[in-house]
Motif scaffolding. Structure first.
Motif, mmCIF file in Angstrom:
data_model
loop_
_atom_site.group_PDB
_atom_site.id
_atom_site.type_symbol
_atom_site.label_atom_id
_atom_site.label_comp_id
_atom_site.label_asym_id
_atom_site.label_seq_id
_atom_site.Cartn_x
_atom_site.Cartn_y
_atom_site.Cartn_z
ATOM 1 N N SER A 1 0.852 -1.192 0.000
ATOM 2 C CA SER A 1 0.000 0.000 0.000
ATOM 3 C C SER A 1 0.886 1.240 0.000
ATOM 4 O O SER A 1 1.993 1.240 0.536
ATOM 5 C CB SER A 1 -0.949 0.005 1.198
ATOM 6 O OG SER A 1 -0.275 0.451 2.347
ATOM 7 N N ILE A 2 0.381 2.260 -0.658
ATOM 8 C CA ILE A 2 1.116 3.523 -0.736
ATOM 9 C C ILE A 2 1.374 4.041 0.686
ATOM 10 O O ILE A 2 2.471 4.504 1.005
ATOM 11 C CB ILE A 2 0.285 4.560 -1.546
ATOM 12 C CG1 ILE A 2 -0.047 4.003 -2.939
ATOM 13 C CG2 ILE A 2 1.011 5.885 -1.629
ATOM 14 C CD1 ILE A 2 1.126 3.769 -3.836
ATOM 15 N N ILE B 1 3.231 8.093 -4.431
ATOM 16 C CA ILE B 1 2.364 7.833 -5.583
ATOM 17 C C ILE B 1 2.791 8.662 -6.790
ATOM 18 O O ILE B 1 2.658 8.220 -7.940
ATOM 19 C CB ILE B 1 0.862 8.060 -5.225
ATOM 20 C CG1 ILE B 1 -0.042 7.333 -6.228
ATOM 21 C CG2 ILE B 1 0.501 9.534 -5.179
ATOM 22 C CD1 ILE B 1 -0.030 5.855 -6.112
ATOM 23 N N LYS C 1 -1.359 2.199 -8.296
ATOM 24 C CA LYS C 1 -0.841 1.026 -7.595
ATOM 25 C C LYS C 1 -0.390 -0.035 -8.595
ATOM 26 O O LYS C 1 0.632 -0.692 -8.401
ATOM 27 C CB LYS C 1 -1.926 0.462 -6.682
ATOM 28 C CG LYS C 1 -1.445 -0.744 -5.881
ATOM 29 C CD LYS C 1 -2.436 -1.108 -4.806
ATOM 30 C CE LYS C 1 -2.100 -2.451 -4.205
ATOM 31 N NZ LYS C 1 -2.945 -2.779 -3.056
#
Lengths: 214, 214
Positions: free
Chosen positions: B34-35, B50, B56
């Motif tokens: 996950s970012i 990001i 993603k």
């Protein structure tokens, strides 16, 4: 409803959930299983699903148990009648590949997928998967030990034979699931029969000592 | 800051994110990346992470590319100087197992884990993983074809050899990651060298035609 009927129905519902969850898990992963998704798919309430298991971890453990029971039915049962040793090992390998190639397992080998998913996450789920894989390797090694004792596979250690047979099904599973390679199961079968058979071919009628395999 | 320095720094930051994401992915999965987690681990803002990838999926594709580049450096490069054919195949197998057993890969083989995770999820990520695995099998098969042409491995099809070598590393990876079995890499190495060597042992000095392996 009588208590007996009620218990029987609860068991049937639980089995329905377990079977659907096992199918789902090979595609979306054991961790991806959600109570909400199962409830939706089966037309039940979330409370109705979770009531049978208590926690998500208990559901995951029940799914592993179901997958192991099905594996035993599909792979061990058809081979059980074969003579112990090389014959039974060959029957186990054939049943194993047949099961992996069957329409029943659209998402591929449950335990391989579960192992990849949980090998880095310590806890009861990882332990249950490891226990199942170890038990299966021990079944294969025990048959290999009989085959060695019978003089059917000479010089190989039982654990090495089990390791290599397991390797071939893992590769066939990957080739089928990831590479859409229809030759994968034939390749694995050919290698398995060579592994179990070539020792004897190398020393016909016991004229020469078989070469060591490992 | 000069534009050139700014571009170089952006590249370094991107590489830092990719390397950390690749390490993380072998443990928690490509989908688990996950970012937010990456930003936290690297002391960056989410926007900062990001901004380098956009989506993603683009991050997942970048992670696969990084893993493939590292694999080529660690496995292909040390073997490249060996003579084409059986010598180079043996050198590739040794470097491959050394890399899998190294501390660098605490979470095990990246591509095996990614393949298990994405084989049931169509899309660009699954395709990138399949392309990488196919390319590696082709590298192995090409060396096997040379070894066969040189008379070093007789009778085997190049694709069958590649399939079996790949099978052994998958099993070693599972044994190490799931079963904590320290013998796994030795088992795989023994089986690989037998697979690549026994043909010649079976027909010393060309006195008899080598037996078919498959």
């Amino acid at each position: 409803m009588s208590p007996r009927r009620s218990i029987a129905e609860a068991r049937r519902t639980r089995e329905t959930i377990e079977r659907h969850a096992t199918d789902l898990a090979t595609t979306i992963g054991l961790e991806g299983l959600s109570i909400g998704r199962l409830a939706l798919d089966l037309g039940m309430s979330k409370a109705g699903v979770i009531g049978h298991f208590g926690t998500k971890e208990a559901l995951q453990l029940a799914v592993i148990e179901t997958a192991v029971e099905t594996f035993v039915e599909r792979v061990w049962a058809p081979a059980a009648a074969a003579a112990p040793g090389r014959s039974r090992l060959e029957a186990l390998c054939d049943a194993w590949l047949d099961y992996l190639a069957s329409d029943e397992l659209q998402g591929g080998c449950f335990l391989t997928a579960a192992a990849c998913e949980f090998d880095g996450r310590p806890g009861p789920v990882r332990e249950a998967i490891a226990t199942a894989v170890r038990a299966w390797l021990q079944v294969l090694a025990a048959e290999a030990a009989t085959a060695i004792a019978n003089g059917e596979i000479a010089g190989a250690s039982p654990e090495q034979v089990a390791f290599e047979l397991n390797a071939l099904t893992q590769a066939a599973n990957q080739a089928q699931q990831l590479l859409d390679d229809p030759t994968a199961f034939d390749r694995a079968r050919r290698a398995m029969h060579r592994l179990l058979g070539e020792q004897l071919a190398a020393s016909p009628r016991g004229a020469a000592p078989p070469r060591r395999r490992d």
